[in-house]
Motif scaffolding. Structure first.
Motif, mmCIF file in Angstrom:
data_model
loop_
_atom_site.group_PDB
_atom_site.id
_atom_site.type_symbol
_atom_site.label_atom_id
_atom_site.label_comp_id
_atom_site.label_asym_id
_atom_site.label_seq_id
_atom_site.Cartn_x
_atom_site.Cartn_y
_atom_site.Cartn_z
ATOM 1 N N THR A 6 0.682 -1.281 -0.136
ATOM 2 C CA THR A 6 -0.105 -0.029 -0.069
ATOM 3 C C THR A 6 0.788 1.259 0.029
ATOM 4 O O THR A 6 1.775 1.325 0.529
ATOM 5 C CB THR A 6 -0.849 -0.103 1.315
ATOM 6 O OG1 THR A 6 -1.523 -1.286 1.292
ATOM 7 C CG2 THR A 6 -1.685 1.316 1.137
ATOM 8 N N ASP A 7 0.437 2.306 -0.734
ATOM 9 C CA ASP A 7 1.124 3.690 -0.763
ATOM 10 C C ASP A 7 0.508 4.397 -0.043
ATOM 11 O O ASP A 7 -0.419 4.414 0.566
ATOM 12 C CB ASP A 7 1.667 3.933 -2.178
ATOM 13 C CG ASP A 7 0.239 4.270 -2.888
ATOM 14 O OD1 ASP A 7 -0.732 4.775 -2.413
ATOM 15 O OD2 ASP A 7 -0.074 3.919 -4.133
ATOM 16 N N HIS A 8 1.177 5.637 -0.040
ATOM 17 C CA HIS A 8 0.538 6.915 0.934
ATOM 18 C C HIS A 8 -0.795 7.570 0.412
ATOM 19 O O HIS A 8 -1.219 8.256 0.857
ATOM 20 C CB HIS A 8 1.732 8.074 1.060
ATOM 21 C CG HIS A 8 2.774 7.610 1.898
ATOM 22 N ND1 HIS A 8 2.611 7.529 3.248
ATOM 23 C CD2 HIS A 8 3.969 7.623 1.752
ATOM 24 C CE1 HIS A 8 3.768 7.320 3.994
ATOM 25 N NE2 HIS A 8 4.555 7.464 2.839
ATOM 26 N N PHE A 9 -0.990 7.208 -0.752
ATOM 27 C CA PHE A 9 -2.252 7.604 -1.449
ATOM 28 C C PHE A 9 -3.446 6.628 -1.276
ATOM 29 O O PHE A 9 -4.179 6.925 -2.139
ATOM 30 C CB PHE A 9 -1.946 8.136 -3.044
ATOM 31 C CG PHE A 9 -0.891 9.144 -3.045
ATOM 32 C CD1 PHE A 9 -1.221 10.325 -2.981
ATOM 33 C CD2 PHE A 9 0.707 8.653 -3.089
ATOM 34 C CE1 PHE A 9 -0.249 11.421 -2.867
ATOM 35 C CE2 PHE A 9 1.401 9.738 -3.199
ATOM 36 C CZ PHE A 9 1.124 10.984 -3.004
ATOM 37 N N GLY A 10 -3.145 5.662 -0.701
ATOM 38 C CA GLY A 10 -4.346 4.526 -0.408
ATOM 39 C C GLY A 10 -4.625 3.754 -1.621
ATOM 40 O O GLY A 10 -5.422 2.810 -1.387
ATOM 41 N N ARG A 11 -3.354 3.241 -2.733
ATOM 42 C CA ARG A 11 -3.571 2.474 -3.598
ATOM 43 C C ARG A 11 -2.805 1.056 -3.140
ATOM 44 O O ARG A 11 -1.801 1.381 -2.329
ATOM 45 C CB ARG A 11 -2.948 3.061 -4.695
ATOM 46 C CG ARG A 11 -3.750 4.198 -5.499
ATOM 47 C CD ARG A 11 -2.814 4.853 -6.132
ATOM 48 N NE ARG A 11 -1.524 5.145 -5.882
ATOM 49 C CZ ARG A 11 -0.764 6.119 -6.641
ATOM 50 N NH1 ARG A 11 -0.936 6.651 -7.821
ATOM 51 N NH2 ARG A 11 0.487 6.553 -5.972
ATOM 52 N N CYS A 264 -3.298 7.095 -13.024
ATOM 53 C CA CYS A 264 -2.270 6.675 -11.963
ATOM 54 C C CYS A 264 -3.310 6.360 -10.681
ATOM 55 O O CYS A 264 -2.973 5.833 -9.757
ATOM 56 C CB CYS A 264 -1.554 7.793 -11.950
ATOM 57 S SG CYS A 264 -0.523 8.175 -13.131
ATOM 58 N N ALA A 265 -4.453 7.293 -10.596
ATOM 59 C CA ALA A 265 -4.969 7.183 -9.436
ATOM 60 C C ALA A 265 -5.511 5.743 -9.083
ATOM 61 O O ALA A 265 -5.919 5.687 -7.892
ATOM 62 C CB ALA A 265 -6.249 8.395 -9.321
ATOM 63 N N LYS A 315 4.979 7.578 -6.013
ATOM 64 C CA LYS A 315 4.347 8.885 -6.448
ATOM 65 C C LYS A 315 2.883 8.824 -6.719
ATOM 66 O O LYS A 315 2.362 7.860 -7.261
ATOM 67 C CB LYS A 315 5.100 9.802 -7.273
ATOM 68 C CG LYS A 315 6.600 9.893 -6.940
ATOM 69 C CD LYS A 315 7.364 10.479 -8.212
ATOM 70 C CE LYS A 315 8.989 10.876 -7.385
ATOM 71 N NZ LYS A 315 9.780 11.342 -8.683
ATOM 72 N N ALA A 316 2.399 10.231 -6.581
ATOM 73 C CA ALA A 316 0.836 10.246 -7.076
ATOM 74 C C ALA A 316 0.510 9.863 -8.385
ATOM 75 O O ALA A 316 -0.530 9.493 -8.770
ATOM 76 C CB ALA A 316 0.229 11.585 -6.536
#
Length: 337
Positions: A6-11, A264-265, A315-316
């Motif tokens: 999991t990354d910092h953007f919730g993915r 990307c999102a 990255k985002a």
């Protein structure tokens, strides 16, 4: 930190793109120069044992559910049938697919299917043998078509066709390619040309965009968008063609607009190069070395922990459209598609 990637953007990454080699038996003009590239030294490549171990860590400790084998050209990796069989024996069993140029697929489709391969994506940019020879610098168009047919006979379904259109070269073929795929039950995906060529010659100004592709297709077919609910984390936006698969002459087409409509999102991918480097994105400029960990004696949990940290920093967005975008140092053939 948990067990997932999991990354910092919730993915959360559940799809592993695993490169088996940086070598290829074609020389596509948008990928590499005619003379090829300096290949990775053999000792730097992951061994079969290292590949299986890393994928085992990924599926048992990190939540990976799908493994896509890529390259270079993965089918030229010695022992690929055995690799697939060992991946299929993992528990939980991942879905296993391969992205290939299909030059060797006629010979390997049945053995790969028997070993446990689930499906194939085939790169095919033209229906014209002469254009194929110009694009790939190789006279192997008939072998590719035979490979695709062999995949169908082996039950590697659905066969997906990946096509890159280049202005003034094969862009006029878009409707014909879709018609050809519809007639045979293949699922066509048009892919915007990305800045991942070894020559660094990519130019957005001459890139064929998704909007142009859809405009050309709409002149020959009735297209109905399927929507975000169908797309999910898949990179392709999809359209029903002439009423969809159930309709006479209908089907489905996708467009992967990595440049003009990035996805990307919703990205759910993690990438592992043939020399054992984790990449968080096709366009990442940083890598994390797992091969060195394996060869220094790290246990599986240590490897998993490093992989988690690497993906946490994803990255985002890829940032292709941003003013400061810099193309990654490695070309597509060395990263894995």
């Amino acid at each position: 930190m948990g067990t997932a990637l999991t990354d910092h953007f919730g993915r959360t990454a559940t799809d592993l793109r695993l490169s088996l080699t940086d070598r290829c038996d074609l020389r596509c003009t948008y990928c590499m120069p005619a003379e090829g590239l300096p290949w990775l030294p053999r000792p730097d490549m992951l061994t079969d044992e290292e590949i299986i171990r890393l994928v085992r860590v990924a599926v048992t400790r990190l939540g990976i559910r799908e493994v896509r084998l890529t390259g270079g050209e993965p089918l030229i990796r010695p022992g690929i049938v055995g690799i697939v069989a060992r991946l299929a024996a993992l528990r939980p069993r991942p879905v296993i697919s391969v992205t290939t140029n299909a030059v060797s697929l006629e010979r390997l489709a049945a053995p790969l299917a028997e070993a446990g391969l689930d499906r194939v994506n085939v790169s095919l940019d033209t229906l014209d043998p002469d254009t194929f020879k110009t694009l790939t610098r190789r006279d192997k168009h008939a072998r590719v078509l035979a490979g695709i047919e062999a995949a169908v006979l082996a039950g590697l379904l659905p066969v997906k066709i990946n096509t890159v259109l280049m202005r003034g070269v094969n862009d006029h073929e878009a409707p014909a390619l879709l018609r050809w795929c519809l007639e045979r039950g293949y699922e066509l995906r048009f892919i915007e040309q990305m800045p991942l060529d070894a020559q660094h010659g990519w130019d957005r100004a001459v890139m064929v965009s998704a909007a142009e592709i859809l405009d050309w297709l709409s002149r020959a077919f009735v297209l109905e968008p399927e929507g975000e609910a169908v797309r999910g984390a898949a990179p392709a936006e999809t359209w029903l063609v002439n009423g969809g698969p159930a309709a006479s002459g209908g089907g489905r087409v996708g467009v992967i607009a990595s440049v003009t409509r990035p996805f990307c999102a919703a990205c759910d991918r993690t990438r592992l190069t043939a020399d054992g480097q984790v990449r968080t994105c096709l366009f990442a400029r940083e890598e994390t070395d797992l091969r060195g960990l394996l060869r220094s004696g790290a246990d599986d949990e240590e490897v998993a922990a490093v992989w988690r940290v690497a993906m946490l920093g994803k990255k985002a967005a890829a940032g292709i459209g941003e003013p400061g975008f810099v193309q990654p140092g490695r070309p597509m053939s060395a990263i894995g598609g």
